[in-house]
Design an enzyme around this catalytic site. Sequence first.
Site, mmCIF file in Angstrom:
data_model
loop_
_atom_site.group_PDB
_atom_site.id
_atom_site.type_symbol
_atom_site.label_atom_id
_atom_site.label_comp_id
_atom_site.label_asym_id
_atom_site.label_seq_id
_atom_site.Cartn_x
_atom_site.Cartn_y
_atom_site.Cartn_z
ATOM 1 N NE ARG A 71 0.247 1.359 3.339
ATOM 2 C CZ ARG A 71 1.210 2.227 3.587
ATOM 3 N NH1 ARG A 71 2.483 1.816 3.699
ATOM 4 N NH2 ARG A 71 0.972 3.513 3.751
ATOM 5 N N GLY A 72 0.275 2.411 -0.101
ATOM 6 C CA GLY A 72 1.059 3.635 -0.280
ATOM 7 C C GLY A 72 1.130 3.900 -1.782
ATOM 8 C CB ALA A 73 0.135 6.846 -3.799
ATOM 9 N NE ARG A 109 -6.196 0.867 -1.607
ATOM 10 C CZ ARG A 109 -5.560 1.393 -0.551
ATOM 11 N NH1 ARG A 109 -4.254 1.206 -0.384
ATOM 12 N NH2 ARG A 109 -6.215 2.102 0.341
ATOM 13 C CD GLN A 161 -2.848 2.800 6.918
ATOM 14 O OE1 GLN A 161 -3.402 3.106 7.969
ATOM 15 N NE2 GLN A 161 -3.522 2.673 5.789
ATOM 16 C CG ASP A 180 -3.169 7.863 -1.477
ATOM 17 O OD1 ASP A 180 -2.820 8.228 -0.334
ATOM 18 O OD2 ASP A 180 -3.064 6.703 -1.898
ATOM 19 C CG ASN A 237 -2.187 11.548 2.687
ATOM 20 O OD1 ASN A 237 -1.667 10.668 2.000
ATOM 21 N ND2 ASN A 237 -1.796 11.775 3.916
ATOM 22 C CE LYS A 238 -4.916 5.573 4.623
ATOM 23 N NZ LYS A 238 -5.973 4.741 4.003
HETATM 24 O O1 MRU Z 1 -4.420 3.159 2.333
HETATM 25 P P1 MRU Z 1 -2.941 3.378 2.176
HETATM 26 O O2 MRU Z 1 -2.133 2.819 3.292
HETATM 27 O O3 MRU Z 1 -2.468 2.923 0.809
HETATM 28 O O4 MRU Z 1 -2.794 4.943 2.224
HETATM 29 C C1 MRU Z 1 -1.516 5.493 2.126
HETATM 30 C C2 MRU Z 1 -1.491 6.965 2.248
HETATM 31 O O5 MRU Z 1 -2.507 7.617 2.402
HETATM 32 C C3 MRU Z 1 -0.170 7.631 2.097
HETATM 33 O O6 MRU Z 1 -0.110 8.786 2.880
HETATM 34 C C4 MRU Z 1 0.021 8.008 0.618
HETATM 35 O O7 MRU Z 1 -0.234 6.918 -0.222
HETATM 36 C C5 MRU Z 1 1.389 8.509 0.361
HETATM 37 S S1 MRU Z 1 2.593 7.239 0.554
HETATM 38 C C6 MRU Z 1 4.090 7.901 0.148
#
Ligand code: MRU
Length: 357
Positions: free
Chosen positions: A59-61, A102, A206, A247, A257-258
Amino acid sequence: MTSIAPQAKEIPYDKIRAVEWENGRLKLIDQRILPGKFEHLYFDHLPEAARAITDMVVRGAPAIGVTAAYAVVLAARDQYKENPNDWQKAIQADLNLLAEARPTAVNLRWAVEHMRSLINAGIPGNPVMRLLSEAQRIHAEDIAANRRMGELGAALIEKGSGVLTHCNTGALATGGYGTALGVVRAGYAAGRIKSVYADETRPWLQGARLTAWELVQEGIPATLIADSAASWLMKQGKVAWVIVGADRIAANGDTANKIGTYMTAVAARHHGVKFMVVAPASTVDMATPDGSAIPIETRSEAEVLNFGGICTAPEGTQAWNPAFDVTPAALIDAIVTEKGVVTNPTRGKMVAMMKSR
Ligand code: MRU
């Protein structure tokens, strides 16, 4: 125990790789079970890799984007073996499936469309080596972008500052090093950051499970807080900056973002704490005019109703679980990409930044 990248050895605080290509297979750290267990999963086919993205093995963009590029290599290998004369046509359904894994992280679509354009332009003979070298280039460029952003972001921070970060934006969320956590790594190494606070980041944790784990691995001291403690932390004057990833950043600077990022930005503005978004140019979506056009993923109610496998709400309770929120550009003091820093973002400044270099 962690994956040590050979090229990263001289860079301080850069030991972890979540995504790797090893002996013709995609290798991912299983992020669902950290910090209790550290295990890798291996993938030979695109549908399983797409499922791993949906299920948050990775996970993470940016990490999702890098994973997707390698998944296309797996699909090309399968489709070329099946039908060497018509694989370019057959792979299109795989690419569509992957792009849907996603919805919010634009890096996924960016990587899939980048690989698709290469395929559609025509690759003579067996495409695997050509596509693999492109996936490896995307991966290496992501790490290089993160190091550059680390320097640019850290330079904005006064020596000896406290910072707060949200979610996990580190090596686990990217090709390596991290975006917002890359700024934390660089800022700590340079003595600009004195103390790091991490939101636990309900409901998927996370911050608690992944950011705290990364910082322990690197030996960077950090303090975990409940998300609901962030405003009170700011009120005590403990942090000068909130530093987050993204994201998707719309053309006007609005940033998805999250979930929880938006409330942190509101609190930061109230307390005079600066707010920094750190993301590679591949996270900037100039085709999305503003935050209202960003699709927001809603995940399962079970993630809110349970904790560590234990049900924490009475049976019959409903939950709402948006995985992301949108912070308006007006609440953002600086957007840092590898192309440069945009302060007080506007559409005009974002267009100029994206055109540069
Ligand atoms: O749901 P996730 O864990 O994929 O969400 C991740 C985030 O929101 C991060 O802040 C974002 O992807 C940036 S990661 C460098």
